[in-house]
Design an enzyme around this catalytic site. Structure first.
Site, PDB file in Angstrom:
ATOM      1  N   GLY A  47       0.844  -1.192   0.000  1.00  0.00           N
ATOM      2  CA  GLY A  47       0.000   0.000   0.000  1.00  0.00           C
ATOM      3  C   GLY A  47       0.876   1.237   0.000  1.00  0.00           C
ATOM      4  O   GLY A  47       2.064   1.160   0.314  1.00  0.00           O
ATOM      5  N   GLN A  52       3.030   9.951   1.704  1.00  0.00           N
ATOM      6  CA  GLN A  52       4.382   9.377   1.692  1.00  0.00           C
ATOM      7  C   GLN A  52       5.204   9.845   0.500  1.00  0.00           C
ATOM      8  O   GLN A  52       6.427   9.710   0.515  1.00  0.00           O
ATOM      9  CB  GLN A  52       4.307   7.843   1.683  1.00  0.00           C
ATOM     10  CG  GLN A  52       3.746   7.273   2.974  1.00  0.00           C
ATOM     11  CD  GLN A  52       3.613   5.764   2.885  1.00  0.00           C
ATOM     12  OE1 GLN A  52       2.622   5.262   2.372  1.00  0.00           O
ATOM     13  NE2 GLN A  52       4.601   5.038   3.367  1.00  0.00           N
ATOM     14  N   CYS A  94       6.413  -0.377   7.180  1.00  0.00           N
ATOM     15  CA  CYS A  94       6.048   0.887   6.519  1.00  0.00           C
ATOM     16  C   CYS A  94       7.208   1.315   5.640  1.00  0.00           C
ATOM     17  O   CYS A  94       8.354   1.325   6.085  1.00  0.00           O
ATOM     18  CB  CYS A  94       5.752   1.966   7.562  1.00  0.00           C
ATOM     19  SG  CYS A  94       5.241   3.521   6.814  1.00  0.00           S
ATOM     20  N   LEU A  95       6.902   1.682   4.409  1.00  0.00           N
ATOM     21  CA  LEU A  95       7.951   2.110   3.476  1.00  0.00           C
ATOM     22  C   LEU A  95       8.617   3.401   3.942  1.00  0.00           C
ATOM     23  O   LEU A  95       9.742   3.701   3.519  1.00  0.00           O
ATOM     24  CB  LEU A  95       7.358   2.296   2.069  1.00  0.00           C
ATOM     25  CG  LEU A  95       6.845   1.011   1.398  1.00  0.00           C
ATOM     26  CD1 LEU A  95       6.107   1.346   0.108  1.00  0.00           C
ATOM     27  CD2 LEU A  95       7.986   0.032   1.123  1.00  0.00           C
ATOM     28  N   HIS A 136      -3.839   1.553   8.330  1.00  0.00           N
ATOM     29  CA  HIS A 136      -2.453   2.046   8.263  1.00  0.00           C
ATOM     30  C   HIS A 136      -2.360   3.228   7.282  1.00  0.00           C
ATOM     31  O   HIS A 136      -1.747   4.252   7.578  1.00  0.00           O
ATOM     32  CB  HIS A 136      -1.550   0.869   7.834  1.00  0.00           C
ATOM     33  CG  HIS A 136      -0.110   1.207   7.598  1.00  0.00           C
ATOM     34  ND1 HIS A 136       0.907   0.689   8.372  1.00  0.00           N
ATOM     35  CD2 HIS A 136       0.501   1.980   6.648  1.00  0.00           C
ATOM     36  CE1 HIS A 136       2.073   1.151   7.921  1.00  0.00           C
ATOM     37  NE2 HIS A 136       1.853   1.925   6.868  1.00  0.00           N
ATOM     38  N   GLU A 137      -3.016   3.086   6.121  1.00  0.00           N
ATOM     39  CA  GLU A 137      -2.934   4.139   5.088  1.00  0.00           C
ATOM     40  C   GLU A 137      -3.714   5.390   5.491  1.00  0.00           C
ATOM     41  O   GLU A 137      -3.264   6.517   5.246  1.00  0.00           O
ATOM     42  CB  GLU A 137      -3.456   3.622   3.738  1.00  0.00           C
ATOM     43  CG  GLU A 137      -2.744   2.394   3.179  1.00  0.00           C
ATOM     44  CD  GLU A 137      -1.232   2.494   3.135  1.00  0.00           C
ATOM     45  OE1 GLU A 137      -0.687   3.606   3.209  1.00  0.00           O
ATOM     46  OE2 GLU A 137      -0.586   1.434   3.056  1.00  0.00           O
ATOM     47  N   HIS A 140      -1.707   7.526   7.688  1.00  0.00           N
ATOM     48  CA  HIS A 140      -0.776   8.395   6.943  1.00  0.00           C
ATOM     49  C   HIS A 140      -1.463   9.687   6.515  1.00  0.00           C
ATOM     50  O   HIS A 140      -0.879  10.766   6.599  1.00  0.00           O
ATOM     51  CB  HIS A 140      -0.253   7.694   5.683  1.00  0.00           C
ATOM     52  CG  HIS A 140       0.902   6.769   5.909  1.00  0.00           C
ATOM     53  ND1 HIS A 140       2.094   7.171   6.464  1.00  0.00           N
ATOM     54  CD2 HIS A 140       1.055   5.448   5.625  1.00  0.00           C
ATOM     55  CE1 HIS A 140       2.932   6.136   6.514  1.00  0.00           C
ATOM     56  NE2 HIS A 140       2.321   5.075   6.012  1.00  0.00           N
TER      57      HIS A 140
HETATM   58  O1  GNR Z   1       4.193  -2.556   2.410  1.00  0.00           O
HETATM   59  C1  GNR Z   1       3.569  -2.436   3.461  1.00  0.00           C
HETATM   60  N1  GNR Z   1       3.289  -3.533   4.186  1.00  0.00           N
HETATM   61  C2  GNR Z   1       2.410  -3.522   5.264  1.00  0.00           C
HETATM   62  C3  GNR Z   1       2.387  -4.642   6.096  1.00  0.00           C
HETATM   63  C4  GNR Z   1       1.514  -4.692   7.161  1.00  0.00           C
HETATM   64  C5  GNR Z   1       0.655  -3.640   7.407  1.00  0.00           C
HETATM   65  C6  GNR Z   1       0.686  -2.509   6.610  1.00  0.00           C
HETATM   66  C7  GNR Z   1       1.551  -2.451   5.540  1.00  0.00           C
HETATM   67  S1  GNR Z   1       1.548  -1.066   4.527  1.00  0.00           S
HETATM   68  C8  GNR Z   1       3.195  -1.089   3.929  1.00  0.00           C
HETATM   69  C9  GNR Z   1       3.409  -0.015   2.878  1.00  0.00           C
HETATM   70  C10 GNR Z   1       3.251   1.338   3.522  1.00  0.00           C
HETATM   71  O2  GNR Z   1       4.088   1.877   4.189  1.00  0.00           O
HETATM   72  N2  GNR Z   1       2.090   1.910   3.372  1.00  0.00           N
HETATM   73  O3  GNR Z   1       1.836   3.088   3.960  1.00  0.00           O
HETATM   74 NI    NI Z   2       3.136   3.136   5.728  1.00  0.00          NI
END
Ligand code: GNR
Ligand code: NI
Length: 169
Positions: A47, A52, A94-95, A136-137, A140
């Site tokens: 995601g 980001q 998270c990236l 999670h998104e 952000h």
């Molecule tokens: O790549 C991603 N893997 C992930 C694994 C578990 C829960 C959430 C994520 S999102 C993350 C990519 C990212 O940072 N999205 O904001």
């Molecule tokens: Ni993230």
């Protein structure tokens, strides 16, 4: 042609901005979504939120498929936690916080609403990984990060490590 965008790394203060609602469903929105999908696939993420890549609009891209061939786009996503939810623990990455995984507890039953790239409205009660990933998104888009769920001590250690890595480059 889609282009790869630079992903902001914690503790970059731009990750703390609150994203604006999308009102125009035009070519520039589609083009940003395409660039974000390319950036997400290139980084092997599942995601990516516009925040980001330093674009402060309420746009999220995702692909939860094993073959990485099911791109999804969520515009103006929001959710309500359902009353009969439990907390579900999942190890998240998270990236924007490379190299750190954290186990986070989140509600496991939500009602998700969003618009597609044309502005049509959708809602769904998601299952499984989508429930975790969309929360999670949406964090952000609100300027919130995974590290906000861990202790201040741990967060400061992660901050120092990533600042050091960043200076080395
Ligand atoms: O790549 C991603 N893997 C992930 C694994 C578990 C829960 C959430 C994520 S999102 C993350 C990519 C990212 O940072 N999205 O904001
Ligand atoms: Ni993230």
């Amino acid at each position: 042609m889609a282009k790869k965008l630079k992903i902001l790394i914690f503790p970059d203060p731009r990750l703390r901005k609150v994203a604006e609602k999308v009102l125009k469903f035009d070519k520039s929105l589609q083009s940003l979504a395409d660039d974000m999908l390319l950036t997400m696939y290139d980084a092997n993420g599942i995601g990516l939120a516009a925040t980001q890549v330093d674009q402060h609009v309420r746009l999220v891209v995702m692909d939860l498929s094993d073959d990485r061939n099911e791109p999804r786009i969520f515009v103006n996503p929001s959710y309500k936690v359902l009353q009969n939810h439990d907390l579900f623990e999942f190890e998240e990455g998270c990236l924007s916080i490379p190299g750190f995984n954290e186990t986070i507890s989140r509600p496991d039953k939500i009602e998700l609403k969003w618009q597609d790239i044309n502005g049509n409205e959708h809602n769904e009660e998601p299952e499984g990984l989508l429930t975790v990933c969309i929360q999670h998104e949406i964090d952000h888009l609100e300027g919130k990060l995974m590290v906000d769920y861990v202790s201040a001590l741990k967060r400061d250690r992660i901050r120092s490590k990533l600042l050091k890595d960043f200076k080395r480059k």
